[in-house]
Motif scaffolding. Structure first.
Motif, PDB file in Angstrom:
ATOM      1  N   GLU A 151      -2.057  30.080  -2.235  1.00 61.05           N
ATOM      2  CA  GLU A 151      -2.174  30.758  -2.013  1.00 61.05           C
ATOM      3  C   GLU A 151      -3.054  30.837  -0.750  1.00 61.05           C
ATOM      4  O   GLU A 151      -3.673  31.655   0.027  1.00 61.05           O
ATOM      5  CB  GLU A 151      -2.808  31.988  -2.976  1.00 61.05           C
ATOM      6  N   ARG A 152      -4.111  29.989  -1.080  1.00 61.59           N
ATOM      7  CA  ARG A 152      -5.444  29.636   0.163  1.00 61.59           C
ATOM      8  C   ARG A 152      -4.946  29.053   1.676  1.00 61.59           C
ATOM      9  O   ARG A 152      -5.151  29.444   2.562  1.00 61.59           O
ATOM     10  CB  ARG A 152      -6.960  28.773  -0.276  1.00 61.59           C
ATOM     11  N   SER A 153      -4.333  28.246   1.252  1.00 63.41           N
ATOM     12  CA  SER A 153      -3.443  27.654   1.966  1.00 63.41           C
ATOM     13  C   SER A 153      -2.592  28.670   3.290  1.00 63.41           C
ATOM     14  O   SER A 153      -2.542  28.435   4.286  1.00 63.41           O
ATOM     15  CB  SER A 153      -2.549  26.760   1.712  1.00 63.41           C
ATOM     16  N   PHE A 154      -1.551  29.374   2.191  1.00 63.55           N
ATOM     17  CA  PHE A 154      -0.930  30.513   2.716  1.00 63.55           C
ATOM     18  C   PHE A 154      -1.837  32.020   3.539  1.00 63.55           C
ATOM     19  O   PHE A 154      -2.096  32.432   4.855  1.00 63.55           O
ATOM     20  CB  PHE A 154      -0.125  31.265   1.785  1.00 63.55           C
ATOM     21  N   SER A 155      -3.195  32.078   3.518  1.00 60.75           N
ATOM     22  CA  SER A 155      -4.221  32.586   3.772  1.00 60.75           C
ATOM     23  C   SER A 155      -4.305  31.961   4.884  1.00 60.75           C
ATOM     24  O   SER A 155      -4.133  32.804   6.326  1.00 60.75           O
ATOM     25  CB  SER A 155      -5.107  33.187   3.178  1.00 60.75           C
ATOM     26  N   LYS A 156      -4.779  31.268   5.103  1.00 63.74           N
ATOM     27  CA  LYS A 156      -4.973  30.220   6.399  1.00 63.74           C
ATOM     28  C   LYS A 156      -3.981  30.033   7.496  1.00 63.74           C
ATOM     29  O   LYS A 156      -4.671  30.266   8.448  1.00 63.74           O
ATOM     30  CB  LYS A 156      -5.699  28.624   6.410  1.00 63.74           C
ATOM     31  N   LEU A 157      -3.286  29.303   7.505  1.00 71.38           N
ATOM     32  CA  LEU A 157      -1.583  29.441   8.266  1.00 71.38           C
ATOM     33  C   LEU A 157      -1.578  30.796   8.980  1.00 71.38           C
ATOM     34  O   LEU A 157      -1.396  31.086  10.301  1.00 71.38           O
ATOM     35  CB  LEU A 157      -0.447  29.428   7.234  1.00 71.38           C
ATOM     36  N   LYS A 158      -1.549  32.041   8.342  1.00 71.15           N
ATOM     37  CA  LYS A 158      -1.560  33.221   8.575  1.00 71.15           C
ATOM     38  C   LYS A 158      -2.406  33.075  10.390  1.00 71.15           C
ATOM     39  O   LYS A 158      -2.367  34.154  11.329  1.00 71.15           O
ATOM     40  CB  LYS A 158      -1.308  34.692   8.086  1.00 71.15           C
ATOM     41  N   LEU A 159      -3.850  32.512  10.019  1.00 68.45           N
ATOM     42  CA  LEU A 159      -4.493  32.542  10.997  1.00 68.45           C
ATOM     43  C   LEU A 159      -4.574  31.682  12.172  1.00 68.45           C
ATOM     44  O   LEU A 159      -5.008  32.023  13.049  1.00 68.45           O
ATOM     45  CB  LEU A 159      -5.857  32.315   9.943  1.00 68.45           C
ATOM     46  N   LEU A 160      -4.590  30.851  11.895  1.00 63.36           N
ATOM     47  CA  LEU A 160      -4.396  28.950  12.409  1.00 63.36           C
ATOM     48  C   LEU A 160      -2.381  29.814  13.375  1.00 63.36           C
ATOM     49  O   LEU A 160      -2.505  29.322  14.046  1.00 63.36           O
ATOM     50  CB  LEU A 160      -3.955  28.206  12.096  1.00 63.36           C
ATOM     51  N   LYS A 161      -1.495  30.302  12.746  1.00 73.68           N
ATOM     52  CA  LYS A 161      -0.230  30.297  13.960  1.00 73.68           C
ATOM     53  C   LYS A 161       0.017  31.721  13.627  1.00 73.68           C
ATOM     54  O   LYS A 161       0.945  32.421  13.105  1.00 73.68           O
ATOM     55  CB  LYS A 161       0.707  28.951  12.974  1.00 73.68           C
ATOM     56  N   SER A 162      -0.683  32.809  14.794  1.00 72.88           N
ATOM     57  CA  SER A 162       0.126  33.477  14.808  1.00 72.88           C
ATOM     58  C   SER A 162       0.775  33.951  16.269  1.00 72.88           C
ATOM     59  O   SER A 162       1.435  32.688  16.744  1.00 72.88           O
ATOM     60  CB  SER A 162      -1.634  34.504  15.679  1.00 72.88           C
ATOM     61  N   TYR A 163       1.178  34.999  16.404  1.00 74.99           N
ATOM     62  CA  TYR A 163       2.312  35.323  16.956  1.00 74.99           C
ATOM     63  C   TYR A 163       1.444  34.643  18.531  1.00 74.99           C
ATOM     64  O   TYR A 163       2.224  33.705  19.272  1.00 74.99           O
ATOM     65  CB  TYR A 163       2.875  36.928  17.514  1.00 74.99           C
ATOM     66  N   MET A 164       0.710  34.306  18.897  1.00 77.24           N
ATOM     67  CA  MET A 164      -0.153  33.957  19.834  1.00 77.24           C
ATOM     68  C   MET A 164       0.225  32.583  20.099  1.00 77.24           C
ATOM     69  O   MET A 164       0.433  31.386  21.242  1.00 77.24           O
ATOM     70  CB  MET A 164      -1.027  34.556  20.629  1.00 77.24           C
ATOM     71  N   ARG A 165       0.491  31.819  19.111  1.00 74.18           N
ATOM     72  CA  ARG A 165       0.098  29.946  19.192  1.00 74.18           C
ATOM     73  C   ARG A 165       1.791  30.013  17.982  1.00 74.18           C
ATOM     74  O   ARG A 165       1.634  29.135  17.574  1.00 74.18           O
ATOM     75  CB  ARG A 165      -0.492  29.531  17.836  1.00 74.18           C
ATOM     76  N   THR A 166       2.883  30.591  18.652  1.00 71.20           N
ATOM     77  CA  THR A 166       4.162  29.990  18.137  1.00 71.20           C
ATOM     78  C   THR A 166       4.592  28.780  18.611  1.00 71.20           C
ATOM     79  O   THR A 166       5.517  28.470  18.286  1.00 71.20           O
ATOM     80  CB  THR A 166       5.156  31.374  18.462  1.00 71.20           C
ATOM     81  N   THR A 167       4.137  28.083  20.403  1.00 70.46           N
ATOM     82  CA  THR A 167       4.587  26.593  20.428  1.00 70.46           C
ATOM     83  C   THR A 167       3.667  25.457  19.326  1.00 70.46           C
ATOM     84  O   THR A 167       4.130  24.799  20.545  1.00 70.46           O
ATOM     85  CB  THR A 167       4.623  26.927  21.881  1.00 70.46           C
ATOM     86  N   MET A 168       2.640  25.755  18.585  1.00 69.17           N
ATOM     87  CA  MET A 168       2.097  24.533  18.365  1.00 69.17           C
ATOM     88  C   MET A 168       2.722  23.838  17.298  1.00 69.17           C
ATOM     89  O   MET A 168       3.917  24.435  16.392  1.00 69.17           O
ATOM     90  CB  MET A 168       0.947  25.442  17.247  1.00 69.17           C
ATOM     91  N   THR A 169       1.607  22.276  17.500  1.00 69.85           N
ATOM     92  CA  THR A 169       3.309  21.492  17.350  1.00 69.85           C
ATOM     93  C   THR A 169       3.159  21.407  15.484  1.00 69.85           C
ATOM     94  O   THR A 169       1.622  21.496  15.297  1.00 69.85           O
ATOM     95  CB  THR A 169       3.587  20.244  17.468  1.00 69.85           C
ATOM     96  N   GLN A 170       4.112  20.829  15.101  1.00 69.30           N
ATOM     97  CA  GLN A 170       3.369  20.828  12.925  1.00 69.30           C
ATOM     98  C   GLN A 170       2.341  19.742  13.089  1.00 69.30           C
ATOM     99  O   GLN A 170       1.484  19.976  11.875  1.00 69.30           O
ATOM    100  CB  GLN A 170       4.849  19.769  12.723  1.00 69.30           C
ATOM    101  N   GLN A 171       2.435  18.562  14.205  1.00 69.29           N
ATOM    102  CA  GLN A 171       1.321  18.493  13.758  1.00 69.29           C
ATOM    103  C   GLN A 171      -0.392  18.426  13.989  1.00 69.29           C
ATOM    104  O   GLN A 171      -1.321  18.694  12.856  1.00 69.29           O
ATOM    105  CB  GLN A 171       1.095  16.596  14.810  1.00 69.29           C
ATOM    106  N   ARG A 172      -0.203  19.603  15.151  1.00 66.36           N
ATOM    107  CA  ARG A 172      -1.978  20.190  15.122  1.00 66.36           C
ATOM    108  C   ARG A 172      -1.790  21.163  14.237  1.00 66.36           C
ATOM    109  O   ARG A 172      -2.807  21.478  14.043  1.00 66.36           O
ATOM    110  CB  ARG A 172      -1.290  20.791  16.674  1.00 66.36           C
ATOM    111  N   LEU A 173      -0.572  21.811  13.134  1.00 65.33           N
ATOM    112  CA  LEU A 173      -0.427  23.195  12.770  1.00 65.33           C
ATOM    113  C   LEU A 173      -0.859  22.324  11.576  1.00 65.33           C
ATOM    114  O   LEU A 173      -2.425  22.426  10.725  1.00 65.33           O
ATOM    115  CB  LEU A 173       0.867  23.665  12.439  1.00 65.33           C
ATOM    116  N   ASN A 174      -1.030  20.979  11.107  1.00 69.07           N
ATOM    117  CA  ASN A 174      -1.622  20.476   9.692  1.00 69.07           C
ATOM    118  C   ASN A 174      -2.927  19.644  10.540  1.00 69.07           C
ATOM    119  O   ASN A 174      -3.878  20.074   9.058  1.00 69.07           O
ATOM    120  CB  ASN A 174      -0.143  19.119   9.470  1.00 69.07           C
TER     121      ASN A 174
END
Length: 257
Positions: free
Chosen positions: A198-221
């Motif tokens: 649950e904490r991971s999903f909460s952080k995911l919304k903060l890291l990959k927002s609509y302004m960061r949709t081009t972020m690669t999977q490696q950078r997101l991880n």
């Protein structure tokens, strides 16, 4: 928390709620009344107006003589018991899930458990583990090789009783148990609670927002790992990381001299 510890705790919770269901209502009622008085709330159950209904000609006379439930008894049956039963049901499902993991990984929980297995039991456990870790006819481990490694490990481990974390650290110091290392790594990555997910999903919304949709999977991880393990990150000495980064390239070394 490890699975064997979680099994013991959940089993104790189920036992507690089963007893609480039968004897805990009056105690809970007393606590609720004290809280209500502190909040200046009337600590009594509301009484419903008794509705008088015309008796039909085909009704049994005994049906009209049944005494209605009191407001307190109605609350106990329709609310308190239902809530406790829901808690017991949820804990029972979780306990059954843990028992399923125990059937697969139970022989790896402690060094004492591993040493207590005879040859046939150890072989059967390894085959069962290989089948559980197999997908599309490919498995993470080989049962025969794991059996040989664990058989050797039974005599090679320290004599005191240690848990899976200590066993994995021991295996890392002796790089000759590849299948056993994989088995213990899988065991230790099984989530015991859903809080981390649950904490991971909460952080995911903060890291990959609509302004960061081009972020690669490696950078997101990488960003997710930094965000989730912030306490560990604060203890890292950045000077050592910078020095290590510079030392791996001669051009950087000349630049930062």
């Amino acid at each position: 928390m490890l699975i064997d510890v979680a099994i013991e705790k959940v089993k104790g919770l189920i036992s507690f709620f089963e007893g609480y269901r039968e004897t805990g209502f009056l105690e809970a009622l007393q606590i609720a009344k004290e809280i209500a008085l502190e909040m200046n709330i009337d600590a009594t159950f509301r009484k419903r107006r008794k509705i008088k209904r015309k008796k039909q000609f085909d009704e049994n006379p005994d049906d009209t003589n049944i005494a209605p439930q009191s407001a307190q008894e109605s609350f106990r049956v329709n609310y308190f018991i239902r809530v406790v039963d829901q808690a017991i049901s949820s804990l029972t499902r979780r306990f059954e899930q843990y028992e399923g993991y125990q059937k697969i990984f139970g022989f790896l929980f402690t060094s004492e458990t591993l040493r207590s297995l005879d040859k046939d039991s150890l072989k059967s456990s390894c085959v069962n583990l290989e089948a559980s870790l197999t997908k599309d006819k490919q498995s993470d481990i080989d049962a025969n090789e794991l059996f040989v490694e664990l058989k050797s490990l039974q005599n090679f481990m320290p004599k005191e009783n240690i848990g899976p974390v200590e066993i994995l650290n021991f295996l890392k110091r002796h790089d000759c148990f590849p299948n056993a290392s994989i088995a213990y790594r899988v065991l230790l990555t099984i989530p015991v609670t859903v809080a981390l997910a649950e904490r991971s999903f909460s952080k995911l919304k903060l890291l990959k927002s609509y302004m960061r949709t081009t972020m690669t999977q490696q950078r997101l991880n990488d960003l997710a790992t930094i965000a989730l393990e912030s306490e560990v990150l604060e203890k890292i000495d950045y000077e050592d990381i910078i020095e290590d980064f510079i030392s791996k390239n001669t051009a950087r070394m000349r630049m930062f001299k």
